[in-house]
Design a protein around this motif. Sequence first.
Motif, PDB file in Angstrom:
ATOM      1  N   VAL A   1      27.161  79.285  37.286  1.00 45.61           N
ATOM      2  CA  VAL A   1      28.639  79.329  37.736  1.00 45.61           C
ATOM      3  C   VAL A   1      29.306  79.854  38.849  1.00 45.61           C
ATOM      4  O   VAL A   1      30.136  79.161  39.508  1.00 45.61           O
ATOM      5  CB  VAL A   1      29.479  80.081  36.455  1.00 45.61           C
ATOM      6  CG1 VAL A   1      30.924  80.158  36.816  1.00 45.61           C
ATOM      7  CG2 VAL A   1      29.204  79.481  35.220  1.00 45.61           C
ATOM      8  N   ALA A   2      28.688  80.817  39.411  1.00 46.15           N
ATOM      9  CA  ALA A   2      28.826  81.346  40.579  1.00 46.15           C
ATOM     10  C   ALA A   2      28.526  80.128  41.925  1.00 46.15           C
ATOM     11  O   ALA A   2      29.451  80.111  42.519  1.00 46.15           O
ATOM     12  CB  ALA A   2      28.052  82.586  40.982  1.00 46.15           C
ATOM     13  N   PHE A   3      27.568  79.703  41.645  1.00 45.84           N
ATOM     14  CA  PHE A   3      27.195  78.679  42.677  1.00 45.84           C
ATOM     15  C   PHE A   3      28.159  77.432  42.734  1.00 45.84           C
ATOM     16  O   PHE A   3      28.679  77.023  43.711  1.00 45.84           O
ATOM     17  CB  PHE A   3      25.757  77.946  42.425  1.00 45.84           C
ATOM     18  CG  PHE A   3      25.356  76.635  43.213  1.00 45.84           C
ATOM     19  CD1 PHE A   3      24.908  77.180  44.661  1.00 45.84           C
ATOM     20  CD2 PHE A   3      25.286  75.775  42.697  1.00 45.84           C
ATOM     21  CE1 PHE A   3      24.722  76.089  45.521  1.00 45.84           C
ATOM     22  CE2 PHE A   3      24.891  74.625  43.560  1.00 45.84           C
ATOM     23  CZ  PHE A   3      24.582  74.840  44.819  1.00 45.84           C
ATOM     24  N   LEU A   4      28.605  76.984  41.361  1.00 47.70           N
ATOM     25  CA  LEU A   4      29.488  75.850  41.282  1.00 47.70           C
ATOM     26  C   LEU A   4      31.134  76.346  41.860  1.00 47.70           C
ATOM     27  O   LEU A   4      31.635  75.614  42.356  1.00 47.70           O
ATOM     28  CB  LEU A   4      29.615  75.409  39.904  1.00 47.70           C
ATOM     29  CG  LEU A   4      28.416  74.782  39.277  1.00 47.70           C
ATOM     30  CD1 LEU A   4      28.505  74.658  37.904  1.00 47.70           C
ATOM     31  CD2 LEU A   4      28.002  73.364  40.061  1.00 47.70           C
TER      32      LEU A   4
ATOM     33  N   THR B   1      32.913  74.488  44.830  1.00 48.32           N
ATOM     34  CA  THR B   1      34.285  74.200  44.782  1.00 48.32           C
ATOM     35  C   THR B   1      34.950  74.838  45.630  1.00 48.32           C
ATOM     36  O   THR B   1      36.025  74.268  46.449  1.00 48.32           O
ATOM     37  CB  THR B   1      34.422  74.686  43.510  1.00 48.32           C
ATOM     38  OG1 THR B   1      33.927  74.084  42.215  1.00 48.32           O
ATOM     39  CG2 THR B   1      36.029  74.025  43.217  1.00 48.32           C
ATOM     40  N   TYR B   2      34.992  76.264  46.036  1.00 56.93           N
ATOM     41  CA  TYR B   2      35.817  76.800  46.859  1.00 56.93           C
ATOM     42  C   TYR B   2      35.644  76.205  48.539  1.00 56.93           C
ATOM     43  O   TYR B   2      36.323  76.016  49.056  1.00 56.93           O
ATOM     44  CB  TYR B   2      35.369  78.101  46.908  1.00 56.93           C
ATOM     45  CG  TYR B   2      36.048  78.995  48.228  1.00 56.93           C
ATOM     46  CD1 TYR B   2      37.224  79.354  47.952  1.00 56.93           C
ATOM     47  CD2 TYR B   2      35.411  79.379  49.359  1.00 56.93           C
ATOM     48  CE1 TYR B   2      37.966  80.105  48.972  1.00 56.93           C
ATOM     49  CE2 TYR B   2      36.059  80.224  50.298  1.00 56.93           C
ATOM     50  CZ  TYR B   2      37.345  80.458  50.007  1.00 56.93           C
ATOM     51  OH  TYR B   2      37.936  81.279  50.952  1.00 56.93           O
ATOM     52  N   ARG B   3      34.225  75.950  48.836  1.00 53.74           N
ATOM     53  CA  ARG B   3      33.934  75.272  50.149  1.00 53.74           C
ATOM     54  C   ARG B   3      34.405  74.051  50.453  1.00 53.74           C
ATOM     55  O   ARG B   3      35.213  73.664  51.362  1.00 53.74           O
ATOM     56  CB  ARG B   3      32.607  75.230  50.306  1.00 53.74           C
ATOM     57  CG  ARG B   3      31.886  76.601  50.708  1.00 53.74           C
ATOM     58  CD  ARG B   3      30.220  76.394  51.191  1.00 53.74           C
ATOM     59  NE  ARG B   3      29.525  77.358  51.022  1.00 53.74           N
ATOM     60  CZ  ARG B   3      28.409  77.491  51.329  1.00 53.74           C
ATOM     61  NH1 ARG B   3      27.652  76.638  51.458  1.00 53.74           N
ATOM     62  NH2 ARG B   3      27.684  78.662  51.370  1.00 53.74           N
ATOM     63  N   TRP B   4      34.697  73.085  49.306  1.00 52.15           N
ATOM     64  CA  TRP B   4      34.917  71.640  49.389  1.00 52.15           C
ATOM     65  C   TRP B   4      36.306  71.479  49.184  1.00 52.15           C
ATOM     66  O   TRP B   4      37.036  70.552  49.742  1.00 52.15           O
ATOM     67  CB  TRP B   4      34.166  70.885  48.576  1.00 52.15           C
ATOM     68  CG  TRP B   4      32.690  70.563  49.042  1.00 52.15           C
ATOM     69  CD1 TRP B   4      31.432  71.284  48.681  1.00 52.15           C
ATOM     70  CD2 TRP B   4      32.181  69.640  50.268  1.00 52.15           C
ATOM     71  NE1 TRP B   4      30.381  70.906  49.406  1.00 52.15           N
ATOM     72  CE2 TRP B   4      30.824  69.979  50.364  1.00 52.15           C
ATOM     73  CE3 TRP B   4      32.767  68.698  50.583  1.00 52.15           C
ATOM     74  CZ2 TRP B   4      30.250  69.324  51.275  1.00 52.15           C
ATOM     75  CZ3 TRP B   4      32.040  67.873  51.700  1.00 52.15           C
ATOM     76  CH2 TRP B   4      30.860  68.033  51.757  1.00 52.15           C
ATOM     77  N   LEU B   5      36.824  72.224  48.020  1.00 53.12           N
ATOM     78  CA  LEU B   5      37.995  72.059  47.758  1.00 53.12           C
ATOM     79  C   LEU B   5      39.260  72.446  48.544  1.00 53.12           C
ATOM     80  O   LEU B   5      40.289  72.027  48.920  1.00 53.12           O
ATOM     81  CB  LEU B   5      38.360  72.476  46.348  1.00 53.12           C
ATOM     82  CG  LEU B   5      39.575  72.076  45.503  1.00 53.12           C
ATOM     83  CD1 LEU B   5      39.457  70.360  45.287  1.00 53.12           C
ATOM     84  CD2 LEU B   5      39.830  72.921  44.132  1.00 53.12           C
TER      85      LEU B   5
END
Length: 60
Positions: A23-26, A30-34
């Motif tokens: 979950v931390a990796f996802l 998400t934070y990097r791309w979104l």
Amino acid sequence: MAVYYRRSIWTKILAILVAIPIVAFLANLTYRWLIPLLPLVGGAILIIVFVGLFLRRRRY
């Protein structure tokens, strides 16, 4: 007659410990791309709204 399999507490703890890094990796992905794309998405929504309002007023 149904037989129910009862999982031990260790299986649940292991599942939680495995799920936390996933979950931390996802969340990091998400934070990097979104986050960089949010202004573009907001701008696109504003353009669609304003063009829609402009075309609606012009038609009538």
